[in-house]
Structures are given as structure tokens and as C-alpha cells.
Write an enzyme that holds these catalytic residues in place. Sequence first.
Site, PDB file in Angstrom:
ATOM      1  N   SER A 102      57.006  -4.559  15.354  1.00 34.57           N
ATOM      2  CA  SER A 102      56.597  -5.686  15.267  1.00 34.57           C
ATOM      3  C   SER A 102      57.324  -6.866  16.128  1.00 34.57           C
ATOM      4  O   SER A 102      57.136  -7.649  16.681  1.00 34.57           O
ATOM      5  CB  SER A 102      56.926  -6.379  13.739  1.00 34.57           C
ATOM      6  OG  SER A 102      58.187  -7.122  13.409  1.00 34.57           O
ATOM      7  N   LYS A 162      62.409 -12.192  13.527  1.00 32.51           N
ATOM      8  CA  LYS A 162      61.555 -11.902  13.831  1.00 32.51           C
ATOM      9  C   LYS A 162      61.887 -13.652  15.198  1.00 32.51           C
ATOM     10  O   LYS A 162      62.563 -13.941  15.000  1.00 32.51           O
ATOM     11  CB  LYS A 162      60.475 -13.106  13.834  1.00 32.51           C
ATOM     12  CG  LYS A 162      59.695 -12.257  12.666  1.00 32.51           C
ATOM     13  CD  LYS A 162      58.168 -10.763  12.919  1.00 32.51           C
ATOM     14  CE  LYS A 162      57.382 -10.365  11.888  1.00 32.51           C
ATOM     15  NZ  LYS A 162      58.151  -8.724  12.113  1.00 32.51           N
TER      16      LYS A 162
END
Lengths: 244, 169
Positions: B38, B91
Site C-alpha cells: 500500500s 500510511k
Amino acid sequence: MLVIFKHLDLISQAHLLQIPIFRRQFSPAPATATKNSVSYKVQFAGNERLKLQPKIFLCINMSLFQQWAFIVKEALDKSFLVAKFFCAVHVTNTYVCSTAMVQGPSMLPTFNLTNEIVLLERISTRNGKAGTGDVVILRSPENPRKFVTKRIIGMEGDNITYLVDPKNSDRTETRIVPKGHVWVQGDNIYNSYDSRNFGPVPYGLLQGKVFWRIWPAGVFGSIGKRPETVDPALKVLEQSNHQS
Amino acid sequence: MRGASFIWTVCKSSFTFGLIGLTVSDRVASVVHVRGLSMSPTFNPPNNTSFGLFTDDHVLVEKRCLMDYKFSHGDVVVFCSPRNYKEKQIKRITGLPGDWINVPFSYDAVKIPEGHCWVEGDNPTDSLDSRSFGPIPLGLIRGRVTHILWPPQRVQKIDKKLPRSGLTF
């Protein structure tokens, strides 16, 4: 070393000197005792066994460097002990249980307005065992530096019906708690800023479950269930929440 | 007898080091193993075909920022997933309280509420982030990633990359 110099005249009572650095080095009883002198077997940092006698400065045998090395080593040992102690406190506080101070009107029948000190355990929130009816401390979702105390009303998947503005109207709303979230509310719904305002909160914000009240002394004991409400309409609401 | 005392000493010292290690990893910094694609250009670049403990990136996560919860745009953070508190995700913060975020693939603009932030992966095609679960509370953040430590050829500092798009004031 200075300590010994100063107390050399008192050396016959040296085993009574409560000086932590040296207490360990003195053997508990004098090794030999004659009328005029008492000798002690002393083990110094250099691992040489020396006889300490009155009026004889055996410490002179240690160089200045050795003396300083000895003192530094003792200081390091002590500070390591203190560091270990703080580590143990930190680990207990974050993984087992800790204390917290609660105040404010939002949990009113359960906790008083004034400061109360409670114990919270962190094992159940870590393992996901905290469930409906538990009083928990969580990080406020609106200000991460603040903690709030609330009671869990619903877990993920529950249907929660609540009064939007209990002071002024009977308007109710129903929401489903999303996955991984909990619904928290204060016991005093008339004056509480909780999930009715900021919505369901993620489980990761829960810090611990409050299980014991330790201060003030008069209320020492476990945290009970949520007090029954007198308002009949509210009672119906709560029962419907309970069944769902 | 000697064996027993030896075992006792080993137990005691390992317990002590466990305590100190836990404290340091909670308060100062820890090392985390990054899995998944990701954050792909930044961690686990796509040319890396095999996945495993030794080829994946290991990153240094500093915890000092948890004292005051002050973050800025472009910080890479580790946080508990809001859907499953046992899962940690890495993230990049692309929006802070008060910002307006254009949700990609739709025409909505979201205002980030007080105490929340908007997190996105660097690899928009393969990332489960705020675009699916919305802004997350800052309280879920567990640390800020500062360096890549493991594959020795990729040891480097993480720079604050400005978000590609989606940020308007």
C-alpha cells in the site's frame, strides 16, 4: 573514601555506619578485635582483601583513579537500579493496571463531581474483552491529548437508540455501530459529551477499563452497574438497546 | 546447584532487558516490519518480487511525537486500524483538522473534523485508507516513521512528500 577517613575514630562502630556504598563491603562483625583495635576485612572494588584498622589509612593503597572508578561504578549501579525501577513502573502502567483521576459531571451517579481516583486495568481493552456495561477511559476522538471516562453502551453491530437532546425533546435516533467501533455514553445523559455528539469511537482509542475506586476513602469499592434511570421512557429505550 | 543459579541469573537478566526494551519501544522508538504494497514507492518497491521477513522493509518508528500529537502534512505514521484495533497500518497523513479533502473518484469534499486526520497510502490502487473508512482520530496514531532500516541498500531517511492531489484550502 572520605567517609572512612572522617569516621576512622569511630571505626569500631563501623559496622553500624549506615552508608549504603560501604555497608556491603563491611563484614557484619569485626574479624578480629583486641583491646585497642578492631580490624575489619574489607573487600574493595579491586577485589583485594584489605584489613582496615584504626589509625592506619589503608585507603591510601588505592590510587586516586581507583577511588574514582569505585565511586563511578557505584553511581552507575545505583542509576541503573533507578532506571530499572522506572521501566517496571512504565510497563505495569501500560500493560497491567494504573491509576487515573476522574472528575466532571458526565458520569454523575457513578462518579462524583469532585476528583476521584480509580484503578483501571489495561488487559481487557488490549485483548478486546471490554464489553457492554463497562466503564472505560478513552482518548477523546476530538482532542488526542485529553482522556474521557464513559460507559460502553454498545459494541460493533449493535443497534443503538438514543435521545438526541434529552433536556429539551424526546426525539430519538437509531444508529448501527460500525465494525471495530463502540458506542460510549456518560451515565448522566443530561450533561455529557459523548458518542451522541462525536459518534461511535474506534476500539483502539480505549485505554483501560475502570474496575476499582480507591479515593476518597468513603467510596472505596468496585464500580457497579449503570444506575437505573427513573425516567420511564428512557427505561424502555435502554431495554430495547439491551435486547438488540 | 550451579545450574539452578545460572538459570536464575539468566531469567533475571532477560526479565530486566525485557522491561527496558518494552519501555524503550513504547517511549522512544521501535522497529516495525512493513508488509504489503500500500505504500509501494516508499516502502516495498514493486521491483521486489519475493516477499518475506528478510526482503520486506523494516522501518524505525519514533514515539516521541506521541507526547503532544503534533503532526504535519506528509508525515508517515503507524496507527491502529479503526476497523480492527489489533491491526496496525502505515500510511501518509495528507490532511489535518480543518482541511478540505477532495475524495478521489467522487465529487465530494470532506472537511476534516477537530482531532482527526486524513491518511492515504502512496499507492492509490492498492491501499485501504481514509478513502474507504474516512478520517481517523489522531488518538489512534502509534508513532511516526522516520527511517528505513533494513534492506541495507535502501537505508535512508523518509522525507515529507507533499500529497499528489486532493489538498485544497
